[in-house]
Scaffold this motif. Structure first.
Motif, PDB file in Angstrom:
ATOM      1  N   ALA A  86       0.833  -1.208   0.000  1.00  0.00           N
ATOM      2  CA  ALA A  86       0.000   0.000   0.000  1.00  0.00           C
ATOM      3  C   ALA A  86       0.867   1.257   0.000  1.00  0.00           C
ATOM      4  CB  ALA A  86      -0.935  -0.009   1.205  1.00  0.00           C
ATOM      5  N   LEU A  87       1.948   1.232   0.774  1.00  0.00           N
ATOM      6  CA  LEU A  87       2.824   2.403   0.815  1.00  0.00           C
ATOM      7  C   LEU A  87       3.646   2.536  -0.455  1.00  0.00           C
ATOM      8  CD1 LEU A  87       4.090   2.438   4.517  1.00  0.00           C
ATOM      9  CD2 LEU A  87       2.112   3.574   3.499  1.00  0.00           C
ATOM     10  N   ALA A  88       3.974   1.407  -1.092  1.00  0.00           N
ATOM     11  CA  ALA A  88       4.709   1.469  -2.359  1.00  0.00           C
ATOM     12  C   ALA A  88       3.882   2.185  -3.417  1.00  0.00           C
ATOM     13  CB  ALA A  88       5.085   0.068  -2.815  1.00  0.00           C
ATOM     14  N   ASP A  89       2.552   2.039  -3.353  1.00  0.00           N
ATOM     15  CA  ASP A  89       1.679   2.743  -4.291  1.00  0.00           C
ATOM     16  C   ASP A  89       1.619   4.238  -3.982  1.00  0.00           C
ATOM     17  OD1 ASP A  89       1.078   0.385  -5.595  1.00  0.00           O
ATOM     18  OD2 ASP A  89      -0.734   0.004  -4.406  1.00  0.00           O
ATOM     19  N   ARG A  90       2.061   4.600  -2.795  1.00  0.00           N
ATOM     20  CA  ARG A  90       2.051   6.007  -2.362  1.00  0.00           C
ATOM     21  C   ARG A  90       3.473   6.436  -2.000  1.00  0.00           C
ATOM     22  NH1 ARG A  90      -2.270   3.146  -0.797  1.00  0.00           N
ATOM     23  NH2 ARG A  90      -4.344   4.105  -0.886  1.00  0.00           N
ATOM     24  N   ALA A  91       4.433   5.934  -2.763  1.00  0.00           N
ATOM     25  CA  ALA A  91       5.847   6.101  -2.410  1.00  0.00           C
ATOM     26  C   ALA A  91       6.283   7.564  -2.378  1.00  0.00           C
ATOM     27  CB  ALA A  91       6.727   5.318  -3.378  1.00  0.00           C
ATOM     28  N   ALA A  92       5.699   8.400  -3.238  1.00  0.00           N
ATOM     29  CA  ALA A  92       6.110   9.810  -3.258  1.00  0.00           C
ATOM     30  C   ALA A  92       5.834  10.462  -1.908  1.00  0.00           C
ATOM     31  CB  ALA A  92       5.395  10.550  -4.375  1.00  0.00           C
ATOM     32  N   ALA A  93       4.627  10.246  -1.379  1.00  0.00           N
ATOM     33  CA  ALA A  93       4.282  10.852  -0.091  1.00  0.00           C
ATOM     34  C   ALA A  93       5.126  10.278   1.039  1.00  0.00           C
ATOM     35  CB  ALA A  93       2.794  10.657   0.201  1.00  0.00           C
ATOM     36  N   VAL A  94       5.409   8.969   0.989  1.00  0.00           N
ATOM     37  CA  VAL A  94       6.183   8.330   2.046  1.00  0.00           C
ATOM     38  C   VAL A  94       7.629   8.811   2.019  1.00  0.00           C
ATOM     39  CG1 VAL A  94       6.997   6.154   3.011  1.00  0.00           C
ATOM     40  CG2 VAL A  94       4.685   6.309   2.068  1.00  0.00           C
ATOM     41  N   THR A  95       8.209   8.861   0.834  1.00  0.00           N
ATOM     42  CA  THR A  95       9.603   9.310   0.754  1.00  0.00           C
ATOM     43  C   THR A  95       9.725  10.778   1.112  1.00  0.00           C
ATOM     44  OG1 THR A  95       9.384   9.726  -1.644  1.00  0.00           O
ATOM     45  CG2 THR A  95      10.262   7.575  -0.959  1.00  0.00           C
ATOM     46  N   ASP A  96       8.716  11.572   0.802  1.00  0.00           N
ATOM     47  CA  ASP A  96       8.746  12.982   1.179  1.00  0.00           C
ATOM     48  C   ASP A  96       8.761  13.111   2.702  1.00  0.00           C
ATOM     49  OD1 ASP A  96       8.517  15.802   0.098  1.00  0.00           O
ATOM     50  OD2 ASP A  96       6.838  15.786   1.498  1.00  0.00           O
ATOM     51  N   TRP A  97       7.908  12.335   3.348  1.00  0.00           N
ATOM     52  CA  TRP A  97       7.912  12.311   4.820  1.00  0.00           C
ATOM     53  C   TRP A  97       9.265  11.852   5.339  1.00  0.00           C
ATOM     54  CZ3 TRP A  97       8.742   7.869   7.724  1.00  0.00           C
ATOM     55  CH2 TRP A  97       8.574   7.991   9.111  1.00  0.00           C
ATOM     56  N   TYR A  98       9.799  10.793   4.764  1.00  0.00           N
ATOM     57  CA  TYR A  98      11.059  10.212   5.234  1.00  0.00           C
ATOM     58  C   TYR A  98      12.221  11.209   5.096  1.00  0.00           C
ATOM     59  CZ  TYR A  98      15.175   7.190   5.319  1.00  0.00           C
ATOM     60  OH  TYR A  98      16.392   6.635   5.603  1.00  0.00           O
ATOM     61  N   VAL A  99      12.283  11.909   3.970  1.00  0.00           N
ATOM     62  CA  VAL A  99      13.377  12.864   3.748  1.00  0.00           C
ATOM     63  C   VAL A  99      13.396  13.926   4.835  1.00  0.00           C
ATOM     64  CG1 VAL A  99      14.134  14.759   2.264  1.00  0.00           C
ATOM     65  CG2 VAL A  99      13.660  12.522   1.276  1.00  0.00           C
ATOM     66  N   PHE A 100      12.248  14.530   5.096  1.00  0.00           N
ATOM     67  CA  PHE A 100      12.236  15.651   6.030  1.00  0.00           C
ATOM     68  C   PHE A 100      12.171  15.217   7.496  1.00  0.00           C
ATOM     69  CE2 PHE A 100      10.768  17.803   2.112  1.00  0.00           C
ATOM     70  CZ  PHE A 100      11.776  18.743   2.040  1.00  0.00           C
ATOM     71  N   GLU A 101      11.543  14.082   7.781  1.00  0.00           N
ATOM     72  CA  GLU A 101      11.437  13.638   9.163  1.00  0.00           C
ATOM     73  C   GLU A 101      12.676  12.895   9.638  1.00  0.00           C
ATOM     74  OE1 GLU A 101       9.081  14.077  11.463  1.00  0.00           O
ATOM     75  OE2 GLU A 101       7.939  15.378  10.131  1.00  0.00           O
ATOM     76  N   ARG A 102      13.308  12.126   8.759  1.00  0.00           N
ATOM     77  CA  ARG A 102      14.399  11.273   9.192  1.00  0.00           C
ATOM     78  C   ARG A 102      15.760  11.720   8.646  1.00  0.00           C
ATOM     79  NH1 ARG A 102      11.140  10.188  12.353  1.00  0.00           N
ATOM     80  NH2 ARG A 102      10.388   8.131  13.012  1.00  0.00           N
ATOM     81  N   VAL A 103      15.839  12.080   7.371  1.00  0.00           N
ATOM     82  CA  VAL A 103      17.128  12.470   6.791  1.00  0.00           C
ATOM     83  C   VAL A 103      17.500  13.879   7.233  1.00  0.00           C
ATOM     84  CG1 VAL A 103      18.434  12.833   4.668  1.00  0.00           C
ATOM     85  CG2 VAL A 103      16.792  10.943   4.812  1.00  0.00           C
ATOM     86  N   VAL A 104      16.571  14.823   7.073  1.00  0.00           N
ATOM     87  CA  VAL A 104      16.836  16.211   7.464  1.00  0.00           C
ATOM     88  C   VAL A 104      16.684  16.366   8.972  1.00  0.00           C
ATOM     89  CG1 VAL A 104      16.110  18.608   7.210  1.00  0.00           C
ATOM     90  CG2 VAL A 104      16.143  17.087   5.218  1.00  0.00           C
ATOM     91  N   GLY A 105      15.577  15.888   9.506  1.00  0.00           N
ATOM     92  CA  GLY A 105      15.417  15.891  10.952  1.00  0.00           C
ATOM     93  C   GLY A 105      14.950  17.214  11.512  1.00  0.00           C
ATOM     94  N   GLU A 106      15.665  17.733  12.481  1.00  0.00           N
ATOM     95  CA  GLU A 106      15.299  18.831  13.377  1.00  0.00           C
ATOM     96  C   GLU A 106      14.362  19.888  12.802  1.00  0.00           C
ATOM     97  OE1 GLU A 106      16.797  22.226  13.037  1.00  0.00           O
ATOM     98  OE2 GLU A 106      17.381  21.580  11.052  1.00  0.00           O
ATOM     99  N   PHE A 107      13.456  20.367  13.662  1.00  0.00           N
ATOM    100  CA  PHE A 107      12.556  21.452  13.288  1.00  0.00           C
ATOM    101  C   PHE A 107      13.264  22.778  13.548  1.00  0.00           C
ATOM    102  CE2 PHE A 107       9.593  18.008  13.681  1.00  0.00           C
ATOM    103  CZ  PHE A 107       8.624  18.280  12.729  1.00  0.00           C
ATOM    104  N   GLY A 108      14.156  23.155  12.655  1.00  0.00           N
ATOM    105  CA  GLY A 108      14.942  24.360  12.823  1.00  0.00           C
ATOM    106  C   GLY A 108      15.303  24.946  11.476  1.00  0.00           C
ATOM    107  N   PRO A 109      16.376  25.735  11.429  1.00  0.00           N
ATOM    108  CA  PRO A 109      16.731  26.436  10.188  1.00  0.00           C
ATOM    109  C   PRO A 109      17.050  25.495   9.033  1.00  0.00           C
ATOM    110  CG  PRO A 109      18.434  26.711  11.877  1.00  0.00           C
ATOM    111  CD  PRO A 109      17.247  26.132  12.552  1.00  0.00           C
TER     112      PRO A 109
END
Length: 401
Positions: A86-109
């Motif tokens: 199910a998530l593979a069919d929605r991979a764009a939204a999942v990877t977008d979340w993953y990039v900013f939540e896990r790769v980029v991380g912190e809620f800062g500058p």
């Protein structure tokens, strides 16, 4: 600062056009693993939200999952395999979340800046991924930053001087380590030291062609220190501005003399300082400091994307010199100049102040600041001791001698 690539993609969505070319995205195992990790410890009524849907543990069956599409019927009792499909069919939204939540991380500058590059707070994932497939370009001072996306949803960034925007990577010096930017920013294209890193004198001919999100941020902050942090503070309404009088009151030692410049004549002298040092032609920051909290300066603060929160060390150092020069008592000197010679003196001052001397060709004698014309004026008007019009700077001292 809008990017035309984002605008085109956004217009295609608004018009219901089929021209929106969203790249096919594969769901990386790292992104799926991050989703499972994020769900661990969450209650079923605490879903993990993505654009257009949410995922949660299924409270009806241990070890199973529920997917809730926005405006649709939920899918319950999903196994881990079912959830992955199910998530593979929605991979764009999942990877977008993953990039900013896990790769980029912190809620800062860093996060705010990387999201600003692709207008992540104003555009949909589909619009942004379509634009990223073409390359989203943003200007930051004299930098051009181009963001792209891989088939796994990873962000890659090309960082270079804006003057090299159309150049092939093969024609530029290639760098990989963002800290190599420290050498790039040290000298201008004439080999002169750059004391002000936000001066519009950044040399070109180089590129960081393939940076990840964290390295891209590090490289930008190395080229323009603290600019992203202050930009972010301003966006959050937390920019702590230190105005002229407040900053000068903190000066001590050899710089303490600047405090003596305020003698009740108003703030005209600070206008002169700001006009000399803080114009867009001299610094890419946008001056936000004023004379004091109640008194604005009369000169424009510039149009830079990142703010200047206080008089910098270059301004303070220059003001120290001007304080001493302005403490001198004025005198009246008499010189004989033809009207053209008066205009030539004005042209020379303008050319030096605007940094145009190197642009005036030796053969262009129509220019008042032409080198041969200036040398002619010196030969005509200076005496053997270098005095203009033969008039000593301090005639009283010459009389004593």
């Amino acid at each position: 600062m809008a990017d035309p690539t984002i605008d085109a993609a956004s217009e295609a969505v608004a018009d219901g056009s089929d021209e929106l070319d969203v790249p096919a995205i594969d769901l990386p195992s790292d992104a799926f693993g991050a989703v499972l990790d994020a769900l661990d410890g969450r209650e079923p009524d605490e879903p993990l939200r993505f654009e257009g849907f949410a995922v949660a543990r299924d409270d009806a069956a241990a070890g199973e999952f529920r997917l809730d599409p926005a405006g649709g019927d939920p899918r319950t009792g999903l196994s881990e395999r079912d959830l992955h499909e199910a998530l593979a069919d929605r991979a764009a939204a999942v990877t977008d979340w993953y990039v900013f939540e896990r790769v980029v991380g912190e809620f800062g500058p860093r996060r705010a800046f990387l999201r600003w590059i692709e207008d992540a707070d104003g555009e949909t994932v589909a619009t942004r991924y379509a634009a990223l497939a073409e390359g989203i370009e943003r200007a930051w001072g004299e930098l051009q930053i181009t963001a792209t996306v891989t088939d796994r949803g990873e962000r890659r960034y090309d960082l270079r001087h804006a003057d090299d925007a159309g150049a092939s990577v093969d024609d530029l010096d290639v760098y990989e380590n963002p800290l190599d930017a420290r050498d790039i920013v040290t000298y201008d294209d004439k080999g002169r030291y750059r004391p002000l890193k936000t001066a519009p004198s950044l040399t070109g001919g180089w590129v960081f062609p393939d940076l990840g999100p964290r390295d891209a941020y590090e490289a930008v902050e190395t080229v323009y220190p603290a600019t992203v942090a202050n930009w972010h503070r301003e966006r959050e309404g937390e920019l702590d501005v230190s105005h002229w009088r407040e900053t000068m009151a903190r000066q001590s030692g050899i710089y303490g003399v600047v405090k003596t410049w305020d003698r009740g004549e108003g703030h005209e002298h600070v206008n002169w300082v700001a006009e000399a040092c803080c114009d867009d032609s001299q610094c890419l920051k946008r001056r936000e400091w004023q004379y004091d909290e109640e008194t604005d300066l009369d000169v424009d603060g510039g149009d830079g994307v990142f703010p200047c929160r206080e008089p910098c060390s270059v301004v303070v150092s220059a003001a120290r010199k001007w304080t001493r020069l302005e403490s001198e008592q004025p005198r009246t000197y008499e010189f004989e100049l033809t009207p053209s010679e008066k205009e030539q003196v004005e042209d020379i001052i303008d050319a030096v102040a605007d940094g145009r001397i190197d642009d005036i060709r030796e053969a262009d004698t129509k220019e008042g600041a032409n080198r041969y014309r200036a040398r002619f004026l010196r030969a005509k008007l200076f005496d053997d001791d270098g005095n203009l019009g033969g008039v000593p700077t301090d005639p009283d001292e010459d009389d004593e001698e």
